[in-house]
Design a protein around this motif. Sequence first.
Motif, PDB file in Angstrom:
ATOM      1  N   ARG A  43       2.552  -9.542  -9.795  1.00 15.67           N
ATOM      2  CA  ARG A  43       3.051  -9.297  -8.437  1.00 15.67           C
ATOM      3  C   ARG A  43       3.966  -8.073  -8.318  1.00 15.67           C
ATOM      4  NH1 ARG A  43       1.640 -13.351  -4.960  1.00 15.67           N
ATOM      5  NH2 ARG A  43       1.007 -15.280  -5.951  1.00 15.67           N
ATOM      6  N   VAL A  44       3.966  -7.223  -9.332  1.00 19.93           N
ATOM      7  CA  VAL A  44       4.704  -5.960  -9.260  1.00 19.93           C
ATOM      8  C   VAL A  44       3.798  -4.773  -9.578  1.00 19.93           C
ATOM      9  CG1 VAL A  44       6.988  -6.940  -9.740  1.00 19.93           C
ATOM     10  CG2 VAL A  44       5.557  -6.166 -11.628  1.00 19.93           C
ATOM     11  N   THR A  45       2.499  -5.031  -9.778  1.00 16.52           N
ATOM     12  CA  THR A  45       1.557  -3.960 -10.096  1.00 16.52           C
ATOM     13  C   THR A  45       0.342  -4.066  -9.184  1.00 16.52           C
ATOM     14  OG1 THR A  45       2.207  -4.204 -12.415  1.00 16.52           O
ATOM     15  CG2 THR A  45       0.298  -2.848 -11.976  1.00 16.52           C
ATOM     16  N   ALA A  46      -0.112  -2.896  -8.708  1.00 14.50           N
ATOM     17  CA  ALA A  46      -1.323  -2.830  -7.895  1.00 14.50           C
ATOM     18  C   ALA A  46      -2.084  -1.571  -8.306  1.00 14.50           C
ATOM     19  CB  ALA A  46      -0.992  -2.795  -6.416  1.00 14.50           C
ATOM     20  N   SER A  47      -3.385  -1.604  -8.083  1.00 14.31           N
ATOM     21  CA  SER A  47      -4.239  -0.466  -8.390  1.00 14.31           C
ATOM     22  C   SER A  47      -4.924  -0.054  -7.090  1.00 14.31           C
ATOM     23  CB  SER A  47      -5.265  -0.875  -9.451  1.00 14.31           C
ATOM     24  OG  SER A  47      -6.141   0.182  -9.706  1.00 14.31           O
ATOM     25  N   LEU A  48      -4.784   1.210  -6.710  1.00 14.90           N
ATOM     26  CA  LEU A  48      -5.323   1.726  -5.444  1.00 14.90           C
ATOM     27  C   LEU A  48      -6.404   2.755  -5.749  1.00 14.90           C
ATOM     28  CD1 LEU A  48      -5.034   2.237  -2.282  1.00 14.90           C
ATOM     29  CD2 LEU A  48      -3.432   4.045  -2.940  1.00 14.90           C
ATOM     30  N   ARG A  49      -7.537   2.641  -5.035  1.00 18.24           N
ATOM     31  CA  ARG A  49      -8.594   3.657  -5.102  1.00 18.24           C
ATOM     32  C   ARG A  49      -8.900   4.088  -3.671  1.00 18.24           C
ATOM     33  NH1 ARG A  49     -13.130   0.989  -6.825  1.00 18.24           N
ATOM     34  NH2 ARG A  49     -12.007  -0.973  -6.821  1.00 18.24           N
ATOM     35  N   THR A  50      -8.960   5.379  -3.457  1.00 16.62           N
ATOM     36  CA  THR A  50      -9.268   5.891  -2.125  1.00 16.62           C
ATOM     37  C   THR A  50     -10.772   6.086  -1.937  1.00 16.62           C
ATOM     38  OG1 THR A  50      -8.871   8.147  -2.896  1.00 16.62           O
ATOM     39  CG2 THR A  50      -7.022   7.005  -1.844  1.00 16.62           C
ATOM     40  N   GLU A  51     -11.538   6.004  -3.027  1.00 14.52           N
ATOM     41  CA  GLU A  51     -13.001   6.031  -2.979  1.00 14.52           C
ATOM     42  C   GLU A  51     -13.497   4.861  -3.828  1.00 14.52           C
ATOM     43  OE1 GLU A  51     -14.248   9.778  -4.544  1.00 14.52           O
ATOM     44  OE2 GLU A  51     -13.156  10.925  -3.046  1.00 14.52           O
ATOM     45  N   LYS A  52     -14.641   4.299  -3.458  1.00  7.58           N
ATOM     46  CA  LYS A  52     -15.143   3.106  -4.150  1.00  7.58           C
ATOM     47  C   LYS A  52     -15.253   3.308  -5.664  1.00  7.58           C
ATOM     48  CE  LYS A  52     -18.383  -0.613  -3.914  1.00  7.58           C
ATOM     49  NZ  LYS A  52     -17.779  -1.759  -3.326  1.00  7.58           N
ATOM     50  N   SER A  53     -15.790   4.437  -6.091  1.00  8.64           N
ATOM     51  CA  SER A  53     -15.920   4.690  -7.524  1.00  8.64           C
ATOM     52  C   SER A  53     -14.900   5.714  -8.017  1.00  8.64           C
ATOM     53  CB  SER A  53     -17.341   5.141  -7.855  1.00  8.64           C
ATOM     54  OG  SER A  53     -17.628   6.334  -7.146  1.00  8.64           O
ATOM     55  N   GLY A  54     -13.850   5.930  -7.251  1.00 12.16           N
ATOM     56  CA  GLY A  54     -12.820   6.896  -7.622  1.00 12.16           C
ATOM     57  C   GLY A  54     -11.880   6.365  -8.690  1.00 12.16           C
ATOM     58  N   VAL A  60       2.748   4.906  -1.087  1.00  9.02           N
ATOM     59  CA  VAL A  60       3.615   3.748  -0.874  1.00  9.02           C
ATOM     60  C   VAL A  60       2.769   2.690  -0.186  1.00  9.02           C
ATOM     61  CG1 VAL A  60       5.708   2.872   0.234  1.00  9.02           C
ATOM     62  CG2 VAL A  60       5.662   5.219  -0.652  1.00  9.02           C
ATOM     63  N   LEU A  61       2.714   1.504  -0.776  1.00  4.94           N
ATOM     64  CA  LEU A  61       1.910   0.417  -0.244  1.00  4.94           C
ATOM     65  C   LEU A  61       2.817  -0.792  -0.038  1.00  4.94           C
ATOM     66  CD1 LEU A  61      -1.594  -0.542  -1.173  1.00  4.94           C
ATOM     67  CD2 LEU A  61       0.101  -2.321  -1.403  1.00  4.94           C
ATOM     68  N   VAL A  62       2.785  -1.332   1.196  1.00  2.00           N
ATOM     69  CA  VAL A  62       3.552  -2.530   1.526  1.00  2.00           C
ATOM     70  C   VAL A  62       2.562  -3.532   2.095  1.00  2.00           C
ATOM     71  CG1 VAL A  62       5.427  -3.481   2.933  1.00  2.00           C
ATOM     72  CG2 VAL A  62       5.587  -1.137   2.088  1.00  2.00           C
ATOM     73  N   GLY A  63       2.646  -4.783   1.656  1.00  2.00           N
ATOM     74  CA  GLY A  63       1.762  -5.788   2.231  1.00  2.00           C
ATOM     75  C   GLY A  63       1.256  -6.768   1.202  1.00  2.00           C
ATOM     76  N   SER A  64       0.196  -7.472   1.604  1.00  2.00           N
ATOM     77  CA  SER A  64      -0.359  -8.511   0.746  1.00  2.00           C
ATOM     78  C   SER A  64      -1.880  -8.530   0.872  1.00  2.00           C
ATOM     79  CB  SER A  64       0.239  -9.863   1.125  1.00  2.00           C
ATOM     80  OG  SER A  64      -0.119 -10.181   2.462  1.00  2.00           O
ATOM     81  N   ASP A  65      -2.483  -9.712   0.676  1.00  2.00           N
ATOM     82  CA  ASP A  65      -3.936  -9.837   0.618  1.00  2.00           C
ATOM     83  C   ASP A  65      -4.671  -9.540   1.929  1.00  2.00           C
ATOM     84  OD1 ASP A  65      -3.529 -10.562  -1.979  1.00  2.00           O
ATOM     85  OD2 ASP A  65      -3.840 -12.698  -1.654  1.00  2.00           O
ATOM     86  N   THR A  66      -4.060  -9.779   3.089  1.00  2.00           N
ATOM     87  CA  THR A  66      -4.794  -9.646   4.358  1.00  2.00           C
ATOM     88  C   THR A  66      -4.518  -8.350   5.090  1.00  2.00           C
ATOM     89  OG1 THR A  66      -3.060 -10.885   5.489  1.00  2.00           O
ATOM     90  CG2 THR A  66      -4.960 -12.141   4.690  1.00  2.00           C
ATOM     91  N   LYS A 122       9.426  -8.115  -7.241  1.00  2.00           N
ATOM     92  CA  LYS A 122       8.471  -8.819  -6.376  1.00  2.00           C
ATOM     93  C   LYS A 122       8.905  -8.711  -4.927  1.00  2.00           C
ATOM     94  CE  LYS A 122       7.181 -12.149  -9.894  1.00  2.00           C
ATOM     95  NZ  LYS A 122       7.222 -13.537 -10.344  1.00  2.00           N
ATOM     96  N   GLY A 123       7.932  -8.427  -4.054  1.00  2.00           N
ATOM     97  CA  GLY A 123       8.207  -8.328  -2.618  1.00  2.00           C
ATOM     98  C   GLY A 123       8.602  -6.938  -2.147  1.00  2.00           C
ATOM     99  N   GLU A 124       8.876  -6.034  -3.077  1.00  2.00           N
ATOM    100  CA  GLU A 124       9.247  -4.667  -2.692  1.00  2.00           C
ATOM    101  C   GLU A 124       7.991  -3.794  -2.652  1.00  2.00           C
ATOM    102  OE1 GLU A 124      12.596  -2.921  -4.600  1.00  2.00           O
ATOM    103  OE2 GLU A 124      13.607  -4.852  -4.831  1.00  2.00           O
ATOM    104  N   PRO A 125       8.062  -2.612  -1.988  1.00  4.25           N
ATOM    105  CA  PRO A 125       6.883  -1.740  -1.873  1.00  4.25           C
ATOM    106  C   PRO A 125       6.380  -1.249  -3.230  1.00  4.25           C
ATOM    107  CG  PRO A 125       8.619  -1.024  -0.374  1.00  4.25           C
ATOM    108  CD  PRO A 125       9.200  -2.083  -1.244  1.00  4.25           C
ATOM    109  N   PHE A 126       5.050  -1.140  -3.338  1.00  5.62           N
ATOM    110  CA  PHE A 126       4.406  -0.566  -4.517  1.00  5.62           C
ATOM    111  C   PHE A 126       4.407   0.944  -4.340  1.00  5.62           C
ATOM    112  CE2 PHE A 126       2.434  -4.713  -3.866  1.00  5.62           C
ATOM    113  CZ  PHE A 126       2.496  -5.288  -5.134  1.00  5.62           C
ATOM    114  N   THR A 127       4.797   1.686  -5.370  1.00  4.75           N
ATOM    115  CA  THR A 127       4.837   3.145  -5.265  1.00  4.75           C
ATOM    116  C   THR A 127       4.222   3.780  -6.507  1.00  4.75           C
ATOM    117  OG1 THR A 127       7.029   3.254  -6.270  1.00  4.75           O
ATOM    118  CG2 THR A 127       6.941   3.148  -3.856  1.00  4.75           C
TER     119      THR A 127
END
Length: 147
Positions: free
Chosen positions: A94-105, A125-131, A115-120
């Motif tokens: 809950r402190v790590t996320a992986s972001l891709r701006t292209e499907k195979s990027g 900068v990403l704030v939020g959850s599953d929905t 936990k609960g703070e923005p991912f950077t």
Amino acid sequence: MWAPGGSAIDQPSTESALRREGGDAVMNVGRVRRILLIGLLTGFVAACDRSQDQAGQNFQPPEPTIQMPPSIAASHTFRCKDNSLVYVDFFSDRVTASLRTEKSGPPIRLVAPAKGEPFTGEGYVLVGSDTSITLSKPGTASQACKA
């Protein structure tokens, strides 16, 4: 050997000659030396084996310091207000996320300090959850995105 007149004279054997001349003691000394030499060699071998056993008993393997990465808890495709798609994997820590701006990027690793703070990471900068999330890309304003 035959003596004149046909009688046999016993030739003393080497062993009996040595006994008569104190050779028995000489033979015993040789035997004792061999036994002592064998005993010393056996002692050295046993001492070497014991030191290796003791060293093996004192040896403790190092504690493993390798930590397995967290598993993926959720993977979502989000559509943002500008009609672009982003792909986010949220990890179980809950402190790590992986972001891709292209499907195979290539993935961009985002980390939150707690936990609960923005991912950077890398200007994102990403704030939020599953929905729903709010995403700020480098050089652009933040925008809302929905799963």
